[in-house]
Design a protein around this motif. Structure first.
Motif, PDB file in Angstrom:
ATOM      1  N   LEU A 197      63.421  83.985 -46.334  1.00 16.89           N
ATOM      2  CA  LEU A 197      64.013  83.791 -47.654  1.00 16.89           C
ATOM      3  C   LEU A 197      62.965  83.442 -48.706  1.00 16.89           C
ATOM      4  O   LEU A 197      61.774  83.555 -48.489  1.00 16.89           O
ATOM      5  N   MET A 240      71.368  79.028 -38.219  1.00 15.39           N
ATOM      6  CA  MET A 240      71.118  79.109 -39.657  1.00 15.39           C
ATOM      7  C   MET A 240      70.097  78.080 -40.132  1.00 15.39           C
ATOM      8  O   MET A 240      70.129  77.631 -41.267  1.00 15.39           O
ATOM      9  N   HIS A 241      69.135  77.706 -39.267  1.00  5.45           N
ATOM     10  CA  HIS A 241      68.051  76.829 -39.653  1.00  5.45           C
ATOM     11  C   HIS A 241      66.773  77.627 -39.839  1.00  5.45           C
ATOM     12  O   HIS A 241      66.622  78.723 -39.288  1.00  5.45           O
ATOM     13  N   LEU A 242      65.831  77.081 -40.599  1.00  3.28           N
ATOM     14  CA  LEU A 242      64.550  77.735 -40.811  1.00  3.28           C
ATOM     15  C   LEU A 242      63.574  77.349 -39.709  1.00  3.28           C
ATOM     16  O   LEU A 242      63.443  76.175 -39.364  1.00  3.28           O
ATOM     17  N   ALA A 299      61.803  72.912 -44.580  1.00  5.68           N
ATOM     18  CA  ALA A 299      63.235  72.800 -44.289  1.00  5.68           C
ATOM     19  C   ALA A 299      63.787  71.447 -44.693  1.00  5.68           C
ATOM     20  O   ALA A 299      64.925  71.341 -45.170  1.00  5.68           O
ATOM     21  N   TYR A 359      58.637  81.347 -42.747  1.00  2.00           N
ATOM     22  CA  TYR A 359      59.862  80.717 -42.275  1.00  2.00           C
ATOM     23  C   TYR A 359      60.910  81.787 -41.987  1.00  2.00           C
ATOM     24  O   TYR A 359      61.259  82.587 -42.866  1.00  2.00           O
ATOM     25  N   LEU A 365      64.827  82.650 -40.817  1.00  2.00           N
ATOM     26  CA  LEU A 365      66.172  82.091 -40.753  1.00  2.00           C
ATOM     27  C   LEU A 365      66.785  82.449 -39.412  1.00  2.00           C
ATOM     28  O   LEU A 365      66.959  83.619 -39.080  1.00  2.00           O
ATOM     29  N   SER A 366      67.125  81.439 -38.635  1.00  2.76           N
ATOM     30  CA  SER A 366      67.692  81.651 -37.304  1.00  2.76           C
ATOM     31  C   SER A 366      69.108  82.192 -37.391  1.00  2.76           C
ATOM     32  O   SER A 366      69.935  81.692 -38.167  1.00  2.76           O
ATOM     33  N   ARG A 395      66.166  87.383 -43.736  1.00  3.55           N
ATOM     34  CA  ARG A 395      65.712  86.531 -42.638  1.00  3.55           C
ATOM     35  C   ARG A 395      64.588  85.612 -43.094  1.00  3.55           C
ATOM     36  O   ARG A 395      64.524  84.460 -42.694  1.00  3.55           O
ATOM     37  N   ARG A 443      68.228  82.088 -50.485  1.00  2.00           N
ATOM     38  CA  ARG A 443      68.859  82.926 -49.377  1.00  2.00           C
ATOM     39  C   ARG A 443      68.753  84.356 -49.651  1.00  2.00           C
ATOM     40  O   ARG A 443      68.889  84.794 -50.619  1.00  2.00           O
TER      41      ARG A 443
END
Length: 276
Positions: A43, A11-13, A253, A4, A6-7, A41, A39
């Motif tokens: 996590l 900020m979404h996976l 997510a 996964y 992190l965008s 990139r 948290r």
């Protein structure tokens, strides 16, 4: 492997395919069976898995062993300082450990100095605080649990609390030697300052004036403490409250909303190799 990311934009996976990491000297690669949900990139920390390949200078007897990965400051940690928590494989230093139990044990025993003569209040009875309360009780201390959620009190009493309150002010008649604050809010620290007797001690865990009050900050723990907490877990004296994200890894997510909504009980974990 699946992981996964992190965008940066929203900020979404995002579930992506990336190359498996390559180890260097002193590292081993492990396939993750569980990763704590928290948290970099990619996590995720508090990992547990099985060692599948070894780097140079790593003892051969680690191969195929089940391990956990330590948070032992000042060393860096997977998912906190670099990538590969929410992933099928990751690199780890040869030392193995656990995070939440070690952090709570270090805060209560090493930083707070809790022992049989201590009267201590534990603020916050979530994943870390519930472990901290149990550790304090195992030291023979007189322990009071503090949490705004009364549904956590039953477990606290079972783990050795003498009494529980929804706020520290309700324990005004108790002469507290120590307050270990797992909430880390400004309000709880102010309340702790008002509740301690002279010469008392506050320990802030994770970091979220009265005369002669000592404030200490605590994060992680050391390897000797790790050996102790793993031994306590192995004989059942410490039993962290865990909640599995019982969804395929591809829907991780969705499960993270439980954390944001305050609906998680204890420490959430996921299995990156879970398919159904």
């Amino acid at each position: 492997m699946k992981a996964y990311l992190l965008s940066d934009s929203d900020m979404h996976l995002q579930l992506i395919d990336i190359e498996k990491p390559r180890h260097s000297a002193g590292e081993h690669q492990q396939r993750f069976r569980s990763s704590m949900v928290q948290r970099p990139r990619i996590l995720g920390h508090e990992e547990a898995g099985r060692v599948v390949t070894l780097g140079d200078e790593v003892p051969e007897d680690l191969l195929a062993k089940r391990v956990t990965v330590a948070l032992v400051p000042p060393a860096t940690a997977i998912g906190l300082d670099f990538d590969e928590g929410y992933a099928e494989f990751a690199l780890a230093q040869a030392a193995v450990a656990a995070d939440a139990v070690l952090t709570a044990y270090h805060a209560v025993v090493s930083e707070a100095g809790v022992d049989v003569s201590t009267t201590v209040a534990i603020i916050g009875l979530g994943g870390l605080g519930s472990i901290g309360l149990r550790v304090a009780a195992l030291q023979g201390a007189t322990v009071f649990g503090i949490d705004t959620d009364e549904s956590k009190f039953a477990a606290a009493y079972k783990n050795g609390a003498k009494s529980c309150f929804t706020c520290l002010e309700m324990a005004k008649d108790v002469a507290l030697d120590v307050v270990v604050d797992f909430a880390g809010m400004s309000e709880t620290m102010v309340a702790a300052l008002g509740a301690l007797k002279q010469g008392g001690r506050i320990v802030l865990v994770g970091l979220g004036s009265k005369e002669q009050v000592e404030i200490r900050c605590s994060l992680g723990g050391n390897k000797a403490e790790l050996v102790t907490v793993l031994a306590l877990i192995s004989v059942g004296k410490l039993a962290p409250v865990l909640g599995e994200v019982r969804l395929p890894f591809g829907k991780l997510a969705e499960s993270l909303h439980r954390l944001g909504g305050g609906k998680a009980v204890g420490r959430l974990f996921t299995r990156p190799n879970r398919t159904e």
